[in-house]
Design an enzyme around this catalytic site. Structure first.
Site, short mmCIF file in Angstrom:
data_model
loop_
_atom_site.label_atom_id
_atom_site.label_comp_id
_atom_site.label_asym_id
_atom_site.label_seq_id
_atom_site.Cartn_x
_atom_site.Cartn_y
_atom_site.Cartn_z
CD GLU A 90 22.62 29.35 15.23
OE1 GLU A 90 23.15 29.67 14.15
OE2 GLU A 90 22.33 30.17 16.12
CB SER A 470 50.37 38.57 78.18
OG SER A 470 50.64 39.72 78.94
#
Length: 827
Positions: A90, A470
């Site tokens: 780079e 229940s």
């Protein structure tokens, strides 16, 4: 000659004029551009986008949320050779120039002048790339280029080289949603930065220039050329030797996708965390790098997942083969790879892999998986259906298969030569949810919202409202005990008719259609007698019961204002029921479920720490002004404004109070501790000799609970407790259809509950259930009559001291004289 001099003079004047104008124009342009440059100092405190991290209570990763993969690293953590790789490809003069490489700029200008290209390589330093990434657009123009150069020089004056390089490495895009070098190393190689080989770091350095076309996963050949060039440049610059470069270039490309491994699978909880974090901190919470630690216990969560999957599979296999999911019209010459590609939009669900049938007949079937692998299913693979695969399937059908790994005998390692087998299977027709929390503080330890999050993200634990049947009866009994009833009180189990205002008759029935006559309430709960619950509720009054039950965390408006609530008709979430059962298990305190323990920002600073209100059996309410829990949408989000103590539990729960310090909170008392003791004792009996006896296999005396079923077996429940856990399991169908004949709570839900609790309670001390102060030990007859304390025999009960005088109360007398059928107004 004079004429030539005059011409030369005018040319010089003209040149000077253009020069001055050029300087003025350049100065103006510089002033205009430089005045618009952003403040470079902001880069010192830049907040890069990071995902939301979610962890289990022990720190293991549960989930990552966010479109961006990024794990910022300090420049000191970056290996020297990795930095050299980026410099080589780079900006090889990065540590020499002052932001702009004039050689590179000159080369770029020359290429522009000598070629027809409008865009030429070269000229952008690492500093300029950082300037563009953070502040500028990707527009290709001379103005943008000038701004980039000026900003780069400004950055070089105010930031160090290492600071700029660190920003570059953390900001650059590496494809596949990976931003930053650390995320790239993890995604492509599954490694940390210091674990990368030379060929790997060279490959990574080559990606940012061409993140799509040079991607080592999607275009490995192009990436290899770029990698070899990086290695060549590193050698030319003296970073590596020729031998190292040659050896690295000889390595085959081997980058493959690596997602960050999820160590604790709890997708429903993770989604709850995501939604809660967005609600608390806003929509950008998925990019700010928060680290959230939950209350989830990894061992319990795994046990919950396994229990739910196994339980639903067992239920589904009981009811036989259903049908295929869908079918494709396969071409006559379609091979396994092409056919398997059709499955890519069909997710695997809890280990059930989609498969497409290539051939069926002669008692077997060949199926292709998503990756093109072919599997042959024999008769053993479908034994549970009672038929062979050849009879069940035809070409083009989409079905499910499960891979069964070989196992060794008696826990020994399997034979290495043993091959896995495959089972023909199907996605269960029913769904299930499991919720388990600590009753003393409400901390969620495990939650499963359905069979498969991949198949359906609907969280039944928190979003599905179902009738508890229940399993709601203990709340009715608790309300009755507050009004003077006790476990020895006798109520008649006999037919009764309730006449409603519009003239219809309601005739509640027991599940078995039979009637047992007068019976003690302990036995009525153990045997889950519906008519006893209805008569009990009618005796204490519906309005009173609704107010009382709401103290346990239920919304009173969700409890129907009629006698049907005695049979569990309210529509409630499994989390609601779990919270209610926690009241019994913790001695009568209303805790609020919570699942976020701690939140840290990207810098590790704690921005939230949960301070839950806890049950404190030794603490009393003194009526002082204290802090309460801030509850939003049913979850405790931390301390709120102070609140004042209120009335006793029979009317309004007491507020939270400090425990051993000003910052710790006591949960509000919901019911009398003595009532909680009685219900725990009775629900332990449900396990020892009632509808929950299958749970005796756990071998623990502290296990208790209640089964629950609704009309036509649409819902099956088991809600209970043991050790320091309150756990609820629900099984049902999303379309509210029947689960099938005799699919009660004890058959469908209880096995899941047992499988989970077997693991969750391993090594956990037995929870005591000692009668609190204010209770008296009495002996009663089988009919519930009080016996003299000097008599031998009888049944032992603990009752509230003030209830002694009512042991021969009119409740029993009235109950004994109730006729076979009597009409009552239900409203």
């Amino acid at each position: 000659m004079p004429r030539f001099r005059r011409l030369l003079r005018w040319l010089l004047i003209l040149f000077a004029g253009f020069f001055v104008i050029g300087l003025l124009a350049a100065g103006t342009l510089y002033y205009v551009v430089s005045s618009r440059l952003p403040d470079v100092e902001s880069l010192r405190n830049v907040e890069l986008q990071e995902p939301l991290y979610v962890y289990a209570r022990d720190g293991r990763l549960m989930a990552l949320f966010g479109e961006t993969r990024r794990y910022p690293v300090d420049i000191a953590e970056v290996p020297e050779r990795l930095k050299q790789a980026f410099i080589a490809i780079e900006d090889n003069r990065f540590y020499e120039h002052h932001g702009v490489d004039y050689r590179g700029v000159s080369r770029a200008i020359w290429l522009l002048a000598t070629t027809d290209d409008k865009r030429v390589p070269g000229g952008s330093t690492i500093t300029q790339q950082v300037a563009r990434q953070f502040f500028l657009s990707s527009e290709y123009s001379y103005t943008r280029k000038l701004s980039e150069m000026l900003l780069a020089m400004k950055m070089e004056r105010e930031l160090s080289k290492d600071e700029i390089f660190e920003l570059y490495l953390n900001k650059s895009f590496f494809g596949n949603r990976a931003y930053g070098i650390a995320a790239a190393a993890e995604f492509y190689y599954g490694k940390k930065l210091d674990q990368l080989d030379l060929d790997e770091l060279a490959t990574l350095a080559a990606i940012p220039k061409f993140p799509s076309s040079g991607n080592p996963v999607t275009n490995p050949e192009r990436a290899r050329i770029r990698r070899d060039y990086v290695l060549q440049r590193m050698h030319e610059l003296g970073f590596i030797s020729l031998a190292e470069a040659t050896a690295a270039q000889a390595v085959a490309m081997h980058a493959t996708p690596h997602e960050r491994p999820v160590e604790v699978y709890a997708p429903y909880v993770a989604e709850m965390v995501r939604q809660e974090m967005i609600a608390r901190y806003g929509g950008d919470v998925l990019t700010r790098g928060y680290h959230v630690t939950t209350t989830i216990d990894p061992t319990m969560q795994l046990a919950a997942d396994v229990a739910v999957r196994s339980g639903l599979s067992a239920y589904d296999h009981r009811h036989g083969w259903s049908k295929i999911e869908q079918a494709f019209d396969l071409a006559a010459d379609e091979d396994a790879a092409t056919a398997g590609a059709r499955l890519r939009g069909i997710p695997a669900q809890s280990g059930l892999l989609p498969a497409i049938v290539l051939r069926a007949g002669d008692g077997t079937a060949d199926v292709a998986l998503t990756d093109g692998t072919t599997v042959t299913l024999d008769a053993a693979s479908s034994r549970w259906t009672g038929r062979n695969p050849g009879a069940l399937l035809k070409r083009g059908d989409v079905t499910r298969v499960r891979r069964i790994e070989p196992k060794g005998k008696d826990g020994a390692a399997p034979d290495p030569a043993a091959k896995p087998t495959w089972q023909l299977d199907q996605v269960p027709r029913a769904q299930s949810t499991l919720v388990s929390l600590e009753p003393d503080n409400g901390a969620l330890r495990a939650l499963v919202g359905g069979f498969s999050f991949a198949g359906q993200k609907f969280n039944r634990a928190t979003q599905a409202r179902r009738q508890p049947g229940s399993s709601f009866k203990p709340f009715i009994y608790a309300a009755a005990f507050e009004r003077g009833f006790n476990p020895a009180s006798v109520v008649v189990d006999a037919p009764v008719v309730f006449r409603m205002r519009r003239g219809q008759d309601w005739r509640p029935q027991n599940d078995d259609g039979k009637f047992a006559g007068p019976m003690r309430l302990r036995e009525a709960l153990v045997r889950s007698r519906n008519l006893v619950s209805v008569r009990l509720l009618d005796a204490i009054g519906v309005d009173y019961a609704r107010r009382y039950i709401s103290h346990m965390g239920f919304d009173e408006s969700e409890l129907p204002p009629n006698l049907s609530i005695a049979l569990g008709t309210p529509s409630l979430t499994p989390l609601d029921i779990t919270r209610g059962y926690a009241v019994f298990a913790n001695g009568g305190f209303r805790v609020t479920p919570w699942f976020i323990d701690e939140v840290k920002d990207r810098d590790g600073k704690v921005v939230f720490k949960e301070n839950p209100a806890v049950a404190c059996r030794s603490c009393g309410a003194d009526g002082t002004t204290v802090a309460t829990a801030n509850v939003v949408d049913g979850f405790n989000l931390g301390p709120s404004q102070p609140a004042t103590a209120a009335a006793p539990a029979a009317t309004t729960p007491e507020p939270a109070a400090p425990v051993a310090g000003p910052d710790r909170l006591v949960a509000p008392r919901a019911i009398d501790a003595r009532v909680a003791y009685q219900l725990v004792s009775m629900m332990r009996d449900v396990v020892q000799r009632g509808t929950g006896t299958a749970a005796k296999v756990l071998g623990r005396e502290d296990v208790g609970g209640k089964t629950g079923s609704t009309n036509d077996h649409r819902d099956a429940w088991f809600s209970g407790f043991g050790g320091n856990l309150a756990t609820v399991v629900w099984v049902g169908r999303d379309d509210n259809r029947s689960l099938g004949y005799r699919e009660y709570g004890g058959k469908s839900a209880l096995p899941i509950w047992i499988d989970f609790m077997r693991v969750a309670l391993d090594g956990m001390p037995i929870a005591a259930n000692e009668p609190p102060d204010g209770m008296v030990k009495v002996a009663v007859s089988a009919s519930g009559r009080l016996l003299p304390t000097t008599s031998d025999g009888g049944l032992v009960e603990w009752v509230k001291a003030e209830d002694l005088e009512r042991m021969e109360s009119t409740y029993e007398d009235v109950a004994d004289e109730v006729p076979t059928e009597e009409a009552f107004d239900i409203f």
